[in-house]
Design a protein around this motif. Structure first.
Motif, PDB file in Angstrom:
ATOM      1  N   UNK A  45     -37.304  94.614 -63.069  1.00 39.04           N
ATOM      2  CA  UNK A  45     -36.137  93.992 -63.701  1.00 39.04           C
ATOM      3  C   UNK A  45     -35.657  92.848 -62.831  1.00 39.04           C
ATOM      4  N   UNK A  46     -34.781  92.060 -63.408  1.00 40.05           N
ATOM      5  CA  UNK A  46     -34.246  90.914 -62.680  1.00 40.05           C
ATOM      6  C   UNK A  46     -33.279  91.380 -61.597  1.00 40.05           C
ATOM      7  N   UNK A  47     -33.349  90.733 -60.459  1.00 41.73           N
ATOM      8  CA  UNK A  47     -32.478  91.080 -59.340  1.00 41.73           C
ATOM      9  C   UNK A  47     -31.071  90.532 -59.559  1.00 41.73           C
ATOM     10  N   UNK A  48     -30.084  91.226 -59.004  1.00 47.14           N
ATOM     11  CA  UNK A  48     -28.701  90.784 -59.076  1.00 47.14           C
ATOM     12  C   UNK A  48     -28.153  90.634 -57.665  1.00 47.14           C
ATOM     13  N   UNK A  49     -26.958  90.063 -57.578  1.00 47.73           N
ATOM     14  CA  UNK A  49     -26.321  89.910 -56.267  1.00 47.73           C
ATOM     15  C   UNK A  49     -26.064  91.280 -55.637  1.00 47.73           C
ATOM     16  N   UNK A  50     -25.685  92.251 -56.461  1.00 45.52           N
ATOM     17  CA  UNK A  50     -25.420  93.594 -55.921  1.00 45.52           C
ATOM     18  C   UNK A  50     -26.706  94.227 -55.387  1.00 45.52           C
ATOM     19  N   UNK A  51     -27.841  93.919 -56.021  1.00 52.40           N
ATOM     20  CA  UNK A  51     -29.129  94.419 -55.503  1.00 52.40           C
ATOM     21  C   UNK A  51     -29.389  93.871 -54.102  1.00 52.40           C
ATOM     22  N   UNK A  52     -29.142  92.593 -53.923  1.00 53.75           N
ATOM     23  CA  UNK A  52     -29.356  91.969 -52.612  1.00 53.75           C
ATOM     24  C   UNK A  52     -28.419  92.578 -51.572  1.00 53.75           C
ATOM     25  N   UNK A  53     -27.190  92.812 -51.957  1.00 53.29           N
ATOM     26  CA  UNK A  53     -26.235  93.434 -51.040  1.00 53.29           C
ATOM     27  C   UNK A  53     -26.709  94.823 -50.617  1.00 53.29           C
TER      28      UNK A  53
ATOM     29  N   UNK B   8     -38.586  92.570 -50.399  1.00 60.53           N
ATOM     30  CA  UNK B   8     -37.750  92.703 -51.599  1.00 60.53           C
ATOM     31  C   UNK B   8     -36.571  91.728 -51.568  1.00 60.53           C
ATOM     32  N   UNK B   9     -35.990  91.553 -50.400  1.00 60.36           N
ATOM     33  CA  UNK B   9     -34.889  90.588 -50.263  1.00 60.36           C
ATOM     34  C   UNK B   9     -35.374  89.181 -50.612  1.00 60.36           C
ATOM     35  N   UNK B  10     -36.559  88.840 -50.096  1.00 55.52           N
ATOM     36  CA  UNK B  10     -37.115  87.503 -50.363  1.00 55.52           C
ATOM     37  C   UNK B  10     -37.356  87.308 -51.862  1.00 55.52           C
ATOM     38  N   UNK B  11     -37.932  88.331 -52.516  1.00 58.96           N
ATOM     39  CA  UNK B  11     -38.194  88.243 -53.956  1.00 58.96           C
ATOM     40  C   UNK B  11     -36.894  88.125 -54.742  1.00 58.96           C
ATOM     41  N   UNK B  12     -35.890  88.921 -54.352  1.00 53.77           N
ATOM     42  CA  UNK B  12     -34.612  88.896 -55.066  1.00 53.77           C
ATOM     43  C   UNK B  12     -33.931  87.539 -54.929  1.00 53.77           C
TER      44      UNK B  12
ATOM     45  N   UNK C 107     -32.385  82.286 -57.189  1.00 57.41           N
ATOM     46  CA  UNK C 107     -32.452  80.828 -57.087  1.00 57.41           C
ATOM     47  C   UNK C 107     -33.090  80.234 -58.342  1.00 57.41           C
ATOM     48  N   UNK C 108     -34.173  80.882 -58.822  1.00 54.04           N
ATOM     49  CA  UNK C 108     -34.855  80.392 -60.020  1.00 54.04           C
ATOM     50  C   UNK C 108     -33.930  80.477 -61.236  1.00 54.04           C
TER      51      UNK C 108
ATOM     52  N   UNK D 251     -31.396  77.722 -61.165  1.00 51.79           N
ATOM     53  CA  UNK D 251     -31.973  76.444 -61.578  1.00 51.79           C
ATOM     54  C   UNK D 251     -32.137  76.398 -63.098  1.00 51.79           C
ATOM     55  N   UNK D 252     -32.571  77.523 -63.684  1.00 46.73           N
ATOM     56  CA  UNK D 252     -32.714  77.578 -65.141  1.00 46.73           C
ATOM     57  C   UNK D 252     -31.366  77.412 -65.828  1.00 46.73           C
ATOM     58  N   UNK D 253     -30.338  78.087 -65.285  1.00 45.88           N
ATOM     59  CA  UNK D 253     -29.008  77.988 -65.882  1.00 45.88           C
ATOM     60  C   UNK D 253     -28.482  76.556 -65.779  1.00 45.88           C
ATOM     61  N   UNK D 254     -28.728  75.936 -64.617  1.00 47.89           N
ATOM     62  CA  UNK D 254     -28.286  74.552 -64.435  1.00 47.89           C
ATOM     63  C   UNK D 254     -28.986  73.631 -65.425  1.00 47.89           C
ATOM     64  N   UNK D 255     -30.290  73.874 -65.631  1.00 45.46           N
ATOM     65  CA  UNK D 255     -31.044  73.054 -66.591  1.00 45.46           C
ATOM     66  C   UNK D 255     -30.521  73.272 -68.006  1.00 45.46           C
ATOM     67  N   UNK D 256     -30.226  74.547 -68.352  1.00 47.42           N
ATOM     68  CA  UNK D 256     -29.684  74.836 -69.696  1.00 47.42           C
ATOM     69  C   UNK D 256     -28.320  74.185 -69.880  1.00 47.42           C
ATOM     70  N   UNK D 257     -27.483  74.279 -68.844  1.00 47.26           N
ATOM     71  CA  UNK D 257     -26.143  73.684 -68.936  1.00 47.26           C
ATOM     72  C   UNK D 257     -26.240  72.170 -69.118  1.00 47.26           C
ATOM     73  N   UNK D 258     -27.172  71.543 -68.377  1.00 44.75           N
ATOM     74  CA  UNK D 258     -27.338  70.101 -68.505  1.00 44.75           C
ATOM     75  C   UNK D 258     -27.849  69.729 -69.894  1.00 44.75           C
ATOM     76  N   UNK D 259     -28.775  70.556 -70.422  1.00 50.38           N
ATOM     77  CA  UNK D 259     -29.304  70.295 -71.765  1.00 50.38           C
ATOM     78  C   UNK D 259     -28.206  70.443 -72.818  1.00 50.38           C
ATOM     79  N   UNK D 260     -27.365  71.488 -72.664  1.00 50.56           N
ATOM     80  CA  UNK D 260     -26.266  71.691 -73.605  1.00 50.56           C
ATOM     81  C   UNK D 260     -25.273  70.538 -73.529  1.00 50.56           C
ATOM     82  N   UNK D 261     -24.969  70.105 -72.296  1.00 52.52           N
ATOM     83  CA  UNK D 261     -24.027  68.994 -72.129  1.00 52.52           C
ATOM     84  C   UNK D 261     -24.584  67.717 -72.755  1.00 52.52           C
TER      85      UNK D 261
END
Length: 223
Positions: free
Chosen positions: A16-24, A92-96, A101-102, A105-115
């Motif tokens: 599954x996708x990692x979250x900030x709480x997983x990293x913590x 695991x920390x490195x992967x998370x 980060x990925x 970047x995807x969210x930033x790209x989506x936000x820019x596309x929406x804008x």
């Protein structure tokens, strides 16, 4: 956390996708493992400074009597296992972190596309709002002293609205004739385009010295 537990955790990309709480949580495990490694090194340090590689037999090949061999062997085994656990957690920390980060970047790209899409939509809306109205007919000729001349109509005026007739409901010149016949002596609002500018005129169809009620010739525009 044991090496077995670290392997059971698996990589985030496999499950599954990692979250900030997983990293913590992973960082908490990392610190816990490092504390355990230090505690086992302290055990070795307490055995006359024995480390991970010093021999546990004397020069004659007998087990050393000056150290607790069981404690030393146990501490060394624990350190090796804990170091493996530490490597697994750090992976695991490195992967998370890579996943987070990925996703950023995807969210930033989506936000820019929406804008960009919203800006283009707004720009298109503005373009639609500023688009000049469409004309459906044109004034071909005007007789001097006629109601059309008095109203201010000019040759080459393009008609956008003629009373209740507009681009959407105009079908033929009969539409204009019908409005004129029903408006004898009554003012009509007429909107024309003249050299790209819109003009509002007040035309009163009425009998005059010439033919008809308008005194002008109107032709339909090709659409």
């Amino acid at each position: 956390m044991s090496d077995r537990e670290a392997r059971q955790g698996g990589s985030f990309s496999e499950s599954r996708a990692a979250t900030v709480s997983d990293i913590q949580e992973l960082m908490r495990r990392k610190e816990e493992i490092e504390a355990q490694i230090k505690a086992n090194f302290d055990v070795l340090e307490g055995q006359k400074g024995v480390g991970m590689n010093e021999p546990l037999v004397d020069c004659e090949g007998y087990p050393r009597a000056d150290v607790d061999l069981y404690q030393v062997r146990t501490a060394r085994h624990n350190i090796i296992c804990l170091q493996n656990d530490h490597k697994a957690v750090m992976k695991q920390v490195e992967e998370a972190l890579h996943q987070l980060h990925a996703r950023d970047k995807e969210k930033q790209a989506r936000d820019m596309a929406e804008a960009h899409k919203e800006a283009m939509s707004h720009r298109l809306g503005q373009s639609e709002n500023h688009r000049p109205p469409q004309a459906f007919a044109k004034v071909n000729s005007i007789s001097p002293g006629s109601p059309a001349s008095i109203a201010g109509l000019q040759v080459d005026d393009e008609i956008v609205e003629f009373g209740s007739v507009n681009t959407q409901n105009f079908q033929s010149l009969n539409n204009i004739s019908s409005v004129v016949q029903h408006s004898d002596g009554k003012p009509l609002n007429v909107t024309v385009l003249r050299r790209g500018e819109k003009h509002q005129l007040r035309l009163v169809p009425t009998r005059w010295a010439g033919k008809g009620l308008l005194g002008c010739n109107i032709i339909p525009l090709q659409r």
